[in-house]
Design a protein around this motif. Structure first.
Motif: not given
Length: 92
Positions: A11-12, A14-20, A23
């Motif tokens: 999850r972290w 994904a947040v860093v990559c600005r995606i869910s 995804t």
């Protein structure tokens, strides 16, 4: 560093990559990459880098790369094996 579970790390990331997180998982799968395998390889590489620095105990290295209990981590044995095979002449 606080050790996170694999789902929390996913999850972290994904947040860093600005995606869910979903995804991220789909994109990695499309590339033939499993998140857990990528995480294991990243931990192993970082542990080897820290060993080469020569300033940290194996316990500290295990905690720094994200294992909450170094006695039960695969990294402890994997990195220990790598340690025995390092050519310190080439490191300097």
């Amino acid at each position: 560093m606080v050790a996170m579970s694999t789902p929390a790390l996913r999850r972290w990331m994904a947040v860093v990559c600005r995606i869910s997180a979903r995804t991220l998982q789909r994109r990695l799968k499309c590339c033939g990459v499993e998140f857990e395998e990528m995480l294991d390889e990243t931990r192993r590489s970082e542990a080897i880098r820290l060993i080469r620095e020569g300033r940290h105990s194996m316990t500290e290295i295990a905690y720094r790369v994200g294992y909450s209990d170094p006695a039960h981590s695969r990294a402890r044995s994997d990195v220990g094996q790598e340690w025995r095979h390092l050519d310190f002449q080439q490191i300097s």
